[in-house]
Design a protein around this motif. Structure first.
Motif, PDB file in Angstrom:
ATOM      1  N   GLY A  60      84.701  33.400  29.665  1.00  0.00           N
ATOM      2  CA  GLY A  60      85.156  33.842  28.354  1.00  0.00           C
ATOM      3  C   GLY A  60      85.472  32.680  27.432  1.00  0.00           C
ATOM      4  O   GLY A  60      85.195  32.730  26.227  1.00  0.00           O
ATOM      5  N   ALA A  61      86.053  31.626  27.994  1.00  0.00           N
ATOM      6  CA  ALA A  61      86.403  30.458  27.191  1.00  0.00           C
ATOM      7  C   ALA A  61      85.162  29.797  26.604  1.00  0.00           C
ATOM      8  O   ALA A  61      85.164  29.364  25.444  1.00  0.00           O
ATOM      9  CB  ALA A  61      87.182  29.449  28.042  1.00  0.00           C
ATOM     10  N   VAL A  62      84.101  29.723  27.395  1.00  0.00           N
ATOM     11  CA  VAL A  62      82.864  29.119  26.905  1.00  0.00           C
ATOM     12  C   VAL A  62      82.306  29.918  25.730  1.00  0.00           C
ATOM     13  O   VAL A  62      81.915  29.361  24.697  1.00  0.00           O
ATOM     14  CB  VAL A  62      81.819  29.026  28.041  1.00  0.00           C
ATOM     15  N   LEU A  84      75.110  25.576  27.104  1.00  0.00           N
ATOM     16  CA  LEU A  84      73.874  25.433  27.866  1.00  0.00           C
ATOM     17  C   LEU A  84      74.149  25.429  29.367  1.00  0.00           C
ATOM     18  O   LEU A  84      73.414  26.042  30.151  1.00  0.00           O
ATOM     19  CB  LEU A  84      73.149  24.143  27.457  1.00  0.00           C
ATOM     20  N   GLN A  85      75.194  24.750  29.764  1.00  0.00           N
ATOM     21  CA  GLN A  85      75.545  24.702  31.184  1.00  0.00           C
ATOM     22  C   GLN A  85      75.931  26.088  31.697  1.00  0.00           C
ATOM     23  O   GLN A  85      75.589  26.472  32.820  1.00  0.00           O
ATOM     24  CB  GLN A  85      76.704  23.717  31.401  1.00  0.00           C
ATOM     25  N   SER A  86      76.612  26.860  30.855  1.00  0.00           N
ATOM     26  CA  SER A  86      77.079  28.181  31.273  1.00  0.00           C
ATOM     27  C   SER A  86      75.941  29.197  31.348  1.00  0.00           C
ATOM     28  O   SER A  86      76.121  30.287  31.904  1.00  0.00           O
ATOM     29  CB  SER A  86      78.175  28.687  30.330  1.00  0.00           C
ATOM     30  N   LEU A  87      74.771  28.865  30.815  1.00  0.00           N
ATOM     31  CA  LEU A  87      73.616  29.750  30.948  1.00  0.00           C
ATOM     32  C   LEU A  87      73.180  29.891  32.407  1.00  0.00           C
ATOM     33  O   LEU A  87      72.428  30.807  32.744  1.00  0.00           O
ATOM     34  CB  LEU A  87      72.433  29.224  30.128  1.00  0.00           C
ATOM     35  N   LYS A  88      73.662  29.028  33.276  1.00  0.00           N
ATOM     36  CA  LYS A  88      73.283  29.077  34.688  1.00  0.00           C
ATOM     37  C   LYS A  88      74.116  30.064  35.494  1.00  0.00           C
ATOM     38  O   LYS A  88      73.916  30.220  36.692  1.00  0.00           O
ATOM     39  CB  LYS A  88      73.402  27.669  35.303  1.00  0.00           C
ATOM     40  N   THR A  89      75.070  30.732  34.827  1.00  0.00           N
ATOM     41  CA  THR A  89      75.890  31.711  35.517  1.00  0.00           C
ATOM     42  C   THR A  89      75.039  32.864  36.016  1.00  0.00           C
ATOM     43  O   THR A  89      73.955  33.140  35.489  1.00  0.00           O
ATOM     44  CB  THR A  89      76.993  32.258  34.586  1.00  0.00           C
ATOM     45  N   SER A  90      75.531  33.595  37.001  1.00  0.00           N
ATOM     46  CA  SER A  90      74.778  34.728  37.546  1.00  0.00           C
ATOM     47  C   SER A  90      74.927  35.988  36.700  1.00  0.00           C
ATOM     48  O   SER A  90      74.183  36.952  36.879  1.00  0.00           O
ATOM     49  CB  SER A  90      75.250  35.024  38.979  1.00  0.00           C
ATOM     50  N   SER A  91      75.877  36.000  35.759  1.00  0.00           N
ATOM     51  CA  SER A  91      76.122  37.180  34.928  1.00  0.00           C
ATOM     52  C   SER A  91      75.185  37.217  33.726  1.00  0.00           C
ATOM     53  O   SER A  91      75.238  36.346  32.861  1.00  0.00           O
ATOM     54  CB  SER A  91      77.582  37.192  34.450  1.00  0.00           C
ATOM     55  N   GLU A  92      74.343  38.243  33.649  1.00  0.00           N
ATOM     56  CA  GLU A  92      73.434  38.353  32.516  1.00  0.00           C
ATOM     57  C   GLU A  92      74.185  38.675  31.228  1.00  0.00           C
ATOM     58  O   GLU A  92      73.770  38.265  30.145  1.00  0.00           O
ATOM     59  CB  GLU A  92      72.365  39.415  32.786  1.00  0.00           C
ATOM     60  N   LEU A 119      60.684  27.643  34.331  1.00  0.00           N
ATOM     61  CA  LEU A 119      59.444  27.718  35.102  1.00  0.00           C
ATOM     62  C   LEU A 119      59.603  27.317  36.566  1.00  0.00           C
ATOM     63  O   LEU A 119      58.882  27.841  37.427  1.00  0.00           O
ATOM     64  CB  LEU A 119      58.378  26.815  34.455  1.00  0.00           C
ATOM     65  N   HIS A 120      60.546  26.434  36.848  1.00  0.00           N
ATOM     66  CA  HIS A 120      60.536  25.815  38.181  1.00  0.00           C
ATOM     67  C   HIS A 120      61.823  25.957  38.982  1.00  0.00           C
ATOM     68  O   HIS A 120      61.832  25.567  40.161  1.00  0.00           O
ATOM     69  CB  HIS A 120      60.205  24.321  38.043  1.00  0.00           C
ATOM     70  N   SER A 121      62.888  26.471  38.422  1.00  0.00           N
ATOM     71  CA  SER A 121      64.131  26.575  39.190  1.00  0.00           C
ATOM     72  C   SER A 121      63.984  27.557  40.359  1.00  0.00           C
ATOM     73  O   SER A 121      63.288  28.576  40.252  1.00  0.00           O
ATOM     74  CB  SER A 121      65.285  27.028  38.294  1.00  0.00           C
ATOM     75  N   ASP A 122      64.647  27.257  41.467  1.00  0.00           N
ATOM     76  CA  ASP A 122      64.639  28.147  42.629  1.00  0.00           C
ATOM     77  C   ASP A 122      65.557  29.349  42.425  1.00  0.00           C
ATOM     78  O   ASP A 122      65.477  30.327  43.171  1.00  0.00           O
ATOM     79  CB  ASP A 122      65.081  27.390  43.889  1.00  0.00           C
ATOM     80  N   SER A 123      66.437  29.276  41.432  1.00  0.00           N
ATOM     81  CA  SER A 123      67.430  30.328  41.193  1.00  0.00           C
ATOM     82  C   SER A 123      66.953  31.294  40.112  1.00  0.00           C
ATOM     83  O   SER A 123      66.576  30.881  39.009  1.00  0.00           O
ATOM     84  CB  SER A 123      68.768  29.703  40.771  1.00  0.00           C
ATOM     85  N   VAL A 124      66.980  32.582  40.432  1.00  0.00           N
ATOM     86  CA  VAL A 124      66.617  33.597  39.437  1.00  0.00           C
ATOM     87  C   VAL A 124      67.559  33.529  38.242  1.00  0.00           C
ATOM     88  O   VAL A 124      67.143  33.638  37.086  1.00  0.00           O
ATOM     89  CB  VAL A 124      66.647  35.009  40.064  1.00  0.00           C
ATOM     90  N   ALA A 125      68.870  33.355  38.517  1.00  0.00           N
ATOM     91  CA  ALA A 125      69.863  33.307  37.444  1.00  0.00           C
ATOM     92  C   ALA A 125      69.594  32.133  36.505  1.00  0.00           C
ATOM     93  O   ALA A 125      69.695  32.271  35.276  1.00  0.00           O
ATOM     94  CB  ALA A 125      71.266  33.206  38.033  1.00  0.00           C
ATOM     95  N   VAL A 126      69.252  30.978  37.068  1.00  0.00           N
ATOM     96  CA  VAL A 126      68.987  29.798  36.239  1.00  0.00           C
ATOM     97  C   VAL A 126      67.724  30.008  35.407  1.00  0.00           C
ATOM     98  O   VAL A 126      67.689  29.660  34.214  1.00  0.00           O
ATOM     99  CB  VAL A 126      68.853  28.538  37.119  1.00  0.00           C
ATOM    100  N   ARG A 165      66.467  32.896  34.407  1.00  0.00           N
ATOM    101  CA  ARG A 165      66.781  33.894  33.378  1.00  0.00           C
ATOM    102  C   ARG A 165      67.636  33.273  32.274  1.00  0.00           C
ATOM    103  O   ARG A 165      67.412  33.507  31.082  1.00  0.00           O
ATOM    104  CB  ARG A 165      67.508  35.078  34.007  1.00  0.00           C
ATOM    105  N   GLY A 166      68.637  32.477  32.653  1.00  0.00           N
ATOM    106  CA  GLY A 166      69.491  31.822  31.662  1.00  0.00           C
ATOM    107  C   GLY A 166      68.713  30.874  30.779  1.00  0.00           C
ATOM    108  O   GLY A 166      68.947  30.801  29.565  1.00  0.00           O
ATOM    109  N   ALA A 167      67.768  30.147  31.378  1.00  0.00           N
ATOM    110  CA  ALA A 167      66.937  29.233  30.584  1.00  0.00           C
ATOM    111  C   ALA A 167      66.087  30.011  29.590  1.00  0.00           C
ATOM    112  O   ALA A 167      65.871  29.575  28.443  1.00  0.00           O
ATOM    113  CB  ALA A 167      66.058  28.403  31.508  1.00  0.00           C
ATOM    114  N   ALA A 168      65.585  31.174  30.001  1.00  0.00           N
ATOM    115  CA  ALA A 168      64.803  32.003  29.083  1.00  0.00           C
ATOM    116  C   ALA A 168      65.658  32.461  27.912  1.00  0.00           C
ATOM    117  O   ALA A 168      65.214  32.452  26.752  1.00  0.00           O
ATOM    118  CB  ALA A 168      64.237  33.212  29.833  1.00  0.00           C
ATOM    119  N   TYR A 169      66.902  32.853  28.203  1.00  0.00           N
ATOM    120  CA  TYR A 169      67.830  33.204  27.124  1.00  0.00           C
ATOM    121  C   TYR A 169      68.051  32.004  26.210  1.00  0.00           C
ATOM    122  O   TYR A 169      68.106  32.134  24.978  1.00  0.00           O
ATOM    123  CB  TYR A 169      69.175  33.661  27.704  1.00  0.00           C
TER     124      TYR A 169
END
Length: 236
Positions: A133-135, A162-170, A205-212, A214-218
């Motif tokens: 929430g703070a971010v 940008l860093q917080s885009l890697k969170t698992s919460s869409e 394109l290349h991250s092993d994490s789905v969340a990362v 998806r966050g990069a696409a956002y």
């Protein structure tokens, strides 16, 4: 506020925690949506009231165990800061307040005034919710920063978003993207956008994490939306 506070589960105390129910969750959610609606109405809120509202949402709403209540609180916080956080006094409170919570995840009881403090959630999930929430709220604060003297603050906020885009919460990713789009032409962001986009494309394109991914696409969508459609061609 007593009706809303009364719906929250009791925090870590000697007595057993209260049992949460769908009715209590619905009550919390409804009240929070009503609060959020104030930002689209012709309602004036001073800095003292803004302090209480943001502190309350940080202490309780964003730390709620229910995802719907948490999301409604995050939206309300973002919109309150965007609508009423433009004055020097508001910024002077919000920046250190949010930065402290981002670092610790702990609610600031000193800014709650006479509001109840005995049911504030203090577990790990609550701490993580406050940091998210703070971010998002910092992104709203950055909208009010103007002038070259504040460029570094804006850049730091963009980096945190940008860093917080890697969170698992869409939900969080979507809120962050909305804030990022509005900051693309503030501070030094346009001078930095090419390497930022390059990193997001690589992550997408290349991250092993789905969340990362998806966050990069956002993040890419936010960068293009905030910079203009020509950015697609300009940056390949």
């Amino acid at each position: 506020h007593e009706a809303l506070v009364g719906q929250f589960k009791t925090g870590p105390q000697k007595v057993p925690p209260e049992q949460d129910t769908p009715a209590k969750i619905a009550a919390r959610h409804g009240i929070l949506r009503a609060l959020a609606a104030l930002t689209s109405a012709d309602v004036q809120i001073d800095v003292q009231t803004l302090t209480l509202l943001t502190s309350f949402l940080m202490a309780y709403g964003i730390a709620d165990a229910d995802e719907g209540v948490k999301s409604a609180s995050r939206t309300a916080l973002r919109d309150f800061v965007a609508s009423y956080g433009s004055s020097d006094a508001a910024i002077a409170f919000l920046l250190p307040h949010l930065a402290k919570i981002l670092k610790t995840g702990v609610a600031d009881k000193d800014t709650l005034g006479e509001l109840s403090k005995d049911k504030i959630p203090e577990d790990t999930a609550a701490s993580d919710g406050r940091k998210e929430g703070a971010v998002v709220a910092l992104g709203s604060v950055a909208l009010h920063l103007k002038g070259a003297e504040n460029a570094s603050k804006i850049d730091a906020t963009v980096d945190m978003l940008l860093q917080s885009l890697k969170t698992s919460s869409e939900d969080v990713q979507a809120s962050v993207a909305d804030a990022l789009a509005k900051l693309m032409k503030k501070g030094n962001t346009q001078e930095r956008i090419e390497p930022l986009l390059h990193e997001m494309v690589e992550n997408c394109l290349h991250s092993d994490s789905v969340a990362v991914r998806r966050g990069a696409a956002y993040g890419i969508s936010a960068a293009v939306k905030g910079s203009g459609i020509a950015a697609l061609k300009k940056y390949g």
